[in-house]
Scaffold this motif. Structure first.
Motif, PDB file in Angstrom:
ATOM      1  N   CYS A 218       0.838  -1.202   0.000  1.00 55.81           N
ATOM      2  CA  CYS A 218       0.000   0.000   0.000  1.00 55.81           C
ATOM      3  C   CYS A 218       0.872   1.251   0.000  1.00 55.81           C
ATOM      4  CB  CYS A 218      -0.911  -0.047   1.218  1.00 55.81           C
ATOM      5  SG  CYS A 218      -1.940   1.403   1.390  1.00 55.81           S
ATOM      6  N   ALA A 219       1.938   1.215   0.796  1.00 55.45           N
ATOM      7  CA  ALA A 219       2.830   2.377   0.862  1.00 55.45           C
ATOM      8  C   ALA A 219       3.529   2.594  -0.481  1.00 55.45           C
ATOM      9  CB  ALA A 219       3.855   2.185   1.978  1.00 55.45           C
ATOM     10  N   ILE A 220       3.952   1.505  -1.105  1.00 57.54           N
ATOM     11  CA  ILE A 220       4.630   1.613  -2.403  1.00 57.54           C
ATOM     12  C   ILE A 220       3.684   2.244  -3.428  1.00 57.54           C
ATOM     13  CG2 ILE A 220       5.567   0.263  -4.334  1.00 57.54           C
ATOM     14  CD1 ILE A 220       6.414  -1.849  -2.150  1.00 57.54           C
ATOM     15  N   LEU A 221       2.446   1.740  -3.471  1.00 60.00           N
ATOM     16  CA  LEU A 221       1.500   2.265  -4.456  1.00 60.00           C
ATOM     17  C   LEU A 221       1.117   3.707  -4.148  1.00 60.00           C
ATOM     18  CD1 LEU A 221      -0.712  -0.876  -5.100  1.00 60.00           C
ATOM     19  CD2 LEU A 221       0.985   0.143  -6.628  1.00 60.00           C
ATOM     20  N   GLY A 222       0.957   4.012  -2.861  1.00 59.73           N
ATOM     21  CA  GLY A 222       0.656   5.392  -2.487  1.00 59.73           C
ATOM     22  C   GLY A 222       1.737   6.330  -2.984  1.00 59.73           C
ATOM     23  N   ALA A 223       2.990   5.897  -2.847  1.00 62.96           N
ATOM     24  CA  ALA A 223       4.110   6.746  -3.262  1.00 62.96           C
ATOM     25  C   ALA A 223       4.158   6.897  -4.781  1.00 62.96           C
ATOM     26  CB  ALA A 223       5.421   6.170  -2.732  1.00 62.96           C
ATOM     27  N   VAL A 224       4.070   5.784  -5.504  1.00 68.73           N
ATOM     28  CA  VAL A 224       4.252   5.901  -6.963  1.00 68.73           C
ATOM     29  C   VAL A 224       3.045   6.547  -7.653  1.00 68.73           C
ATOM     30  CG1 VAL A 224       5.889   3.984  -7.060  1.00 68.73           C
ATOM     31  CG2 VAL A 224       3.465   3.546  -7.518  1.00 68.73           C
ATOM     32  N   LEU A 225       1.884   6.490  -7.004  1.00 73.27           N
ATOM     33  CA  LEU A 225       0.712   7.147  -7.589  1.00 73.27           C
ATOM     34  C   LEU A 225       0.569   8.593  -7.112  1.00 73.27           C
ATOM     35  CD1 LEU A 225      -1.924   4.252  -7.305  1.00 73.27           C
ATOM     36  CD2 LEU A 225      -0.702   4.999  -9.361  1.00 73.27           C
ATOM     37  N   ASP A 226       1.560   9.068  -6.325  1.00 73.59           N
ATOM     38  CA  ASP A 226       1.500  10.423  -5.761  1.00 73.59           C
ATOM     39  C   ASP A 226       0.165  10.666  -5.056  1.00 73.59           C
ATOM     40  OD1 ASP A 226       4.038  11.034  -6.798  1.00 73.59           O
ATOM     41  OD2 ASP A 226       3.169  11.624  -8.724  1.00 73.59           O
ATOM     42  N   ALA A 227      -0.198   9.735  -4.194  1.00 73.52           N
ATOM     43  CA  ALA A 227      -1.457   9.875  -3.450  1.00 73.52           C
ATOM     44  C   ALA A 227      -1.406  11.121  -2.585  1.00 73.52           C
ATOM     45  CB  ALA A 227      -1.679   8.643  -2.577  1.00 73.52           C
ATOM     46  N   ASP A 228      -2.575  11.709  -2.337  1.00 72.83           N
ATOM     47  CA  ASP A 228      -2.632  12.838  -1.408  1.00 72.83           C
ATOM     48  C   ASP A 228      -2.612  12.333   0.030  1.00 72.83           C
ATOM     49  OD1 ASP A 228      -3.051  15.177  -3.232  1.00 72.83           O
ATOM     50  OD2 ASP A 228      -4.650  13.842  -3.911  1.00 72.83           O
ATOM     51  N   GLU A 229      -3.244  11.171   0.242  1.00 76.46           N
ATOM     52  CA  GLU A 229      -3.198  10.540   1.558  1.00 76.46           C
ATOM     53  C   GLU A 229      -3.229   9.031   1.373  1.00 76.46           C
ATOM     54  OE1 GLU A 229      -6.081  11.743   4.456  1.00 76.46           O
ATOM     55  OE2 GLU A 229      -5.417  13.843   4.429  1.00 76.46           O
ATOM     56  N   VAL A 230      -2.689   8.316   2.364  1.00 71.24           N
ATOM     57  CA  VAL A 230      -2.765   6.859   2.355  1.00 71.24           C
ATOM     58  C   VAL A 230      -3.395   6.415   3.663  1.00 71.24           C
ATOM     59  CG1 VAL A 230      -1.399   4.741   2.377  1.00 71.24           C
ATOM     60  CG2 VAL A 230      -0.859   6.564   0.754  1.00 71.24           C
ATOM     61  N   TRP A 231      -4.437   5.603   3.556  1.00 69.77           N
ATOM     62  CA  TRP A 231      -5.174   5.183   4.757  1.00 69.77           C
ATOM     63  C   TRP A 231      -4.978   3.692   4.999  1.00 69.77           C
ATOM     64  CZ3 TRP A 231     -10.687   7.617   3.579  1.00 69.77           C
ATOM     65  CH2 TRP A 231     -10.541   9.009   3.482  1.00 69.77           C
ATOM     66  N   PHE A 232      -4.666   3.366   6.245  1.00 67.88           N
ATOM     67  CA  PHE A 232      -4.574   1.963   6.635  1.00 67.88           C
ATOM     68  C   PHE A 232      -5.780   1.651   7.517  1.00 67.88           C
ATOM     69  CE2 PHE A 232      -0.325   3.234   5.526  1.00 67.88           C
ATOM     70  CZ  PHE A 232       0.190   2.136   4.857  1.00 67.88           C
ATOM     71  N   TRP A 233      -6.666   0.812   7.011  1.00 66.00           N
ATOM     72  CA  TRP A 233      -7.855   0.427   7.786  1.00 66.00           C
ATOM     73  C   TRP A 233      -7.508  -0.774   8.637  1.00 66.00           C
ATOM     74  CZ3 TRP A 233     -12.179   3.390   7.958  1.00 66.00           C
ATOM     75  CH2 TRP A 233     -12.340   4.350   6.951  1.00 66.00           C
ATOM     76  N   LYS A 234      -7.636  -0.615   9.959  1.00 63.18           N
ATOM     77  CA  LYS A 234      -7.292  -1.686  10.883  1.00 63.18           C
ATOM     78  C   LYS A 234      -8.455  -1.971  11.804  1.00 63.18           C
ATOM     79  CE  LYS A 234      -2.332  -0.832  10.571  1.00 63.18           C
ATOM     80  NZ  LYS A 234      -1.798  -2.150  10.209  1.00 63.18           N
ATOM     81  N   GLU A 235      -8.171  -2.598  12.936  1.00 62.62           N
ATOM     82  CA  GLU A 235      -9.258  -2.970  13.843  1.00 62.62           C
ATOM     83  C   GLU A 235      -9.230  -2.115  15.107  1.00 62.62           C
ATOM     84  OE1 GLU A 235      -6.982  -5.671  12.785  1.00 62.62           O
ATOM     85  OE2 GLU A 235      -8.163  -5.363  10.978  1.00 62.62           O
ATOM     86  N   VAL A 236      -8.488  -1.007  15.049  1.00 58.81           N
ATOM     87  CA  VAL A 236      -8.409  -0.095  16.191  1.00 58.81           C
ATOM     88  C   VAL A 236      -8.687   1.316  15.682  1.00 58.81           C
ATOM     89  CG1 VAL A 236      -6.791  -1.410  17.601  1.00 58.81           C
ATOM     90  CG2 VAL A 236      -5.911   0.082  15.806  1.00 58.81           C
ATOM     91  N   ASP A 237      -9.048   2.209  16.614  1.00 60.04           N
ATOM     92  CA  ASP A 237      -9.404   3.570  16.208  1.00 60.04           C
ATOM     93  C   ASP A 237      -8.201   4.391  15.740  1.00 60.04           C
ATOM     94  OD1 ASP A 237     -12.108   3.320  16.592  1.00 60.04           O
ATOM     95  OD2 ASP A 237     -12.053   4.006  18.675  1.00 60.04           O
ATOM     96  N   GLY A 238      -7.006   3.906  15.977  1.00 56.28           N
ATOM     97  CA  GLY A 238      -5.813   4.654  15.592  1.00 56.28           C
ATOM     98  C   GLY A 238      -4.687   4.277  16.529  1.00 56.28           C
ATOM     99  N   VAL A 239      -3.710   5.173  16.662  1.00 58.80           N
ATOM    100  CA  VAL A 239      -2.602   4.915  17.577  1.00 58.80           C
ATOM    101  C   VAL A 239      -2.996   5.431  18.957  1.00 58.80           C
ATOM    102  CG1 VAL A 239      -0.161   5.287  18.024  1.00 58.80           C
ATOM    103  CG2 VAL A 239      -0.993   5.207  15.672  1.00 58.80           C
ATOM    104  N   LEU A 240      -2.776   4.612  19.975  1.00 62.14           N
ATOM    105  CA  LEU A 240      -3.204   4.979  21.320  1.00 62.14           C
ATOM    106  C   LEU A 240      -2.048   5.570  22.126  1.00 62.14           C
ATOM    107  CD1 LEU A 240      -5.346   1.807  22.140  1.00 62.14           C
ATOM    108  CD2 LEU A 240      -6.154   4.063  21.443  1.00 62.14           C
ATOM    109  N   THR A 241      -2.424   6.298  23.191  1.00 59.21           N
ATOM    110  CA  THR A 241      -1.405   6.893  24.060  1.00 59.21           C
ATOM    111  C   THR A 241      -0.602   5.827  24.804  1.00 59.21           C
ATOM    112  OG1 THR A 241      -3.147   7.119  25.703  1.00 59.21           O
ATOM    113  CG2 THR A 241      -2.577   9.093  24.452  1.00 59.21           C
TER     114      THR A 241
END
Ligand code: ASP
Ligand code: MG
Length: 466
Positions: A218-241
Motif C-alpha cells: 500500500c505504501a509503495i503504491l501510495g508513493a508511486v501514484l502520488d497519493a494525497d493521503e494513504v489510509w490503513f484500515w485496521k481494527e483499532v481507532d488509531g494509535v493509542l497513548t
C-alpha cells in the motif's frame, strides 16, 4: 483527493467485515479517487496465507494432497462471502475463476511432492494466492454494490528484485508500470482492487514482500501514484497513548509525526513499521490509521507536521535483560565500547538501549532476554584478556527488566520533562535502574524491574495527562 487505502486480513475476514469494506469504499469514492489494496482473508478459523504455506510445506515433505484438501475449504470461505454479498451473475464467473486458481496450486503441490523440494520461488506462488483470490472476491462485492471496480494483480505493478519471500521493490519501474495500468482506471472512475503482499521480478516471476507485506504494498503504491493521503484500515481507532490493557483510559492520538510513529513502533507499540511506510515518509505523504469497524472515527493522522503536546505516548518493552560491563580499566581506553558492541553483534543479539556514564566505569546495554545468554558468553570471550588484567571486573546481568519509553518530538528543547518524569517515578516509589535519552530528544527511556513495568506506565500516563 487521491487516496490509496489498505484493508488488512481481519478487516476482510468475514462477510460482515467485507460488507463494511464495501460501504467504506462506496462512501470514500463519492469524494475521492480511490485505489484499494487488500490482504488475504484472515477468518477466525481459517487463515488463508498460513494455510497455503502449510500446504506447500507439507508437499515438500511428500504430502502432495495437502493443497487439494485445503482447496475446498478456501474456496468455501470465499464463496460463502460471495453468497451473501455478490450477485448471482457475478458468482457464476467468480466460482470457476477461484476454483481454477486453487486447482493450479493443487497440481503444483503434487509436482513438489514428487520432486521433494520447495524452492523459495515456488513458495511465493503459494503464499501470494490468498491475496489474488481475495482481490477478485472484493472487486465482485463492490460491483454488486454498484461500485465500478476491477481486481488487479500487483505482479503487473510492483517490480521487485529476486529475493523470493522478502523481495524489495524497484521503485522507478514500479512507478512506470503502476501509473500506466492504474491511472486510466481511475480516470474512468473504476476502483482498482490491488493484491497486497505480492509483486514480480522484471521477467515476471511472482515474488512476495515478506509476511505482513500488504502494508508495504500500500505504501509503495501510495508513493508511486502520488497519493494525497494513504489510509490503513485496521481494527483499532488509531494509535493509542499507551496499551489499553495496562491503562484503560488510554485514548486515540489525533496526530503524530513520522518520527514519533517510528519511535513508538520501535518501542513495541502495534503501529505501522517504519520501514514499511518509508516510501510515504520520503514523499511526505500523510498517513491515516482508521478503524474498519468504526469508520466515523477520524483515526490518527501521521505526517511531517508537528502537533501540540510535548509528550505523546508511553510504551513498554518487556522481557529484557540489562547487561553491565564494568571495571576500572575501562576509563579513557578507546575501543572498549566498539569491542563490546562487536561481541554483542556477533552473538546475534539486538541492542535495545545503551547507557554509559561519563565516568566510563561501566557500559550497560539492554537486549531481549532470549538473546542475553549468547551475548554474555561472547562478551566474556572477547574481554578475557581484560578480565585477567583486572581492567574489566564484572559482566552482570539483571533480568527480567522492562524498558519504559516516553515518546514525543515536542520534548525536544522543552525543559522540565525529565524532571517531571523522574519526579513521578520517585513519588510512586519506583526504582529507576538505567536511563537513556538520545540527542534527538524524541524519547526518554528508563529501565525498571519487571514487576514495576505496568505501574510505571500507569504513573507516567497519568502524570503527563496523556
Ligand atoms: N497475507 C500476508 C500475510 O499474512 C500479507 C499481509 O496480510 O499483509 O503475511
Ligand atoms: Mg496481515
Amino acid at each position: 483527493m487521491r487516496v490509496v487505502m489498505k484493508f488488512g486480513g481481519t478487516s476482510v475476514g468475514s462477510a460482515d467485515a467485507i460488507r463494511q469494506v464495501a460501504r467504506i469504499v462506496a462512501e470514500s469514492r463519492r469524494e475521492h479517487e480511490v485505489v484499494i489494496v487488500v490482504s488475504a482473508m484472515n477468518a477466525p478459523d481459517l487463515r488463508t496465507t498460513d494455510t497455503l504455506i502449510a500446504a506447500a510445506r507439507a508437499a515438500a515433505e511428500g504430502d502432495g494432497e495437502a493443497t487439494a484438501l485445503a482447496a475446498p475449504r478456501l474456496l468455501d470461505l470465499h464463496m460463502q462471502v460471495a453468497a451473501e454479498l455478490v450477485s448471482a451473475e457475478e458468482r457464476e464467473a467468480l466460482a470457476p475463476e477461484l476454483r481454477g486458481m486453487l486447482d493450479y496450486m493443487s497440481d503444483l503441490s503434487r509436482s513438489i511432492a514428487v520432486l521433494g523440494e520447495l524452492t523459495p520461488r515456488a513458495l511465493d506462488l503459494f503464499s501470494g494466492l490468498g491475496e489474488r483470490l481475495n482481490a477478485r472476491l472484493i472487486a465482485a462485492v463492490l460491483r454488486s454494490a454498484g461500485v465500478a471496480a476491477q481486481a488487479v494483480d500487483a505482479t503487473g505493478l510492483i517490480v521487485t528484485d529476486e529475493r523470493y519471500g522478502a523481495a524489495s521493490p524497484l521503485m522507478a519501474e514500479t512507478r512506470e508500470r503502476s501509473r500506466e495500468r492504474l491511472l486510466p482506471l481511475l480516470a474512468e472512475g473504476v476502483v482498482p482492487v490491488v493484491t497486497g503482499f505480492i509483486g514480480a521480478t522484471r521477467t515476471g516471476v511472482p515474488t512476495t514482500l515478506g509476511r505482513g507485506g500488504s502494508d508495504y504494498s500500500c505504501a509503495i503504491l501510495g508513493a508511486v501514484l502520488d497519493a494525497d493521503e494513504v489510509w490503513f484500515w485496521k481494527e483499532v481507532d488509531g494509535v493509542l497513548t499507551t496499551n489499553p490493557k495496562v491503562v484503560p483510559e488510554a485514548r486515540t492520538l489525533p496526530r503524530l509525526t513520522y518520527s514519533e510513529m517510528a519511535e513508538l513502533a520501535y518501542y513495541g507499540a502495534n503501529v505501522l513499521h517504519p520501514k514499511t511506510v518509508l516510501p510515504l515518509v520520503q514523499r511526505r505523504i500523510p498517513i491515516r490509521i482508521r478503524n474498519t469497524f468504526n469508520p466515523d472515527h477520524p483515526g490518527t493522522l501521521i505526517s511531517a507536521e508537528e502537533s501540540a503536546g510535548a509528550a505523546k505516548a508511553v510504551t513498554a518493552i518487556k522481557d529484557v535483560s540489562l547487561i553491565t560491563v564494568g571495571g576500572p580499566g575501562m576509563l579513557g581506553v578507546a575501543g572498549v565500547a566498539a569491542r563490546i558492541f562487536g561481541a554483542v553483534a556477533r552473538a546475534g543479539a539486538n541492542i535495545l538501549l545503551i547507557s554509559q556514564a561519563s565516568s566510563e566505569q561501566s557500559v550497560c546495554l539492554a537486549v531481549p532476554r532470549a538473546e542475553a545468554p549468547a551475548a554474555v558468553a561472547e562478551l566474556r570471550h572477547e574481554l578475557a584478556g581484560e578480565f585477567s588484567a583486572h581492567n574489566v571486573e564484572h559482566i552482570d546481568v539483571q533480568d527480567p527488566v522492562v524498558i519504559v519509553a516516553l515518546v514525543g518530538s515536542g520534548m525536544r528543547g522543552t525543559p522540565g520533562i525529565a524532571g517531571r518524569l523522574f519526579g513521578a517515578m520517585g513519588a510512586a516509589g519506583i526504582n529507576v535502574i538505567a536511563i537513556a535519552q538520545g540527542s534527538t530528544e524524541n524519547n526518554i527511556s528508563l529501565v525498571v524491574a519487571a514487576e514495576e513495568g505496568d505501574r510505571a506506565v500507569r504513573v507516567i500516563h497519568q502524570s503527563f495527562g496523556l
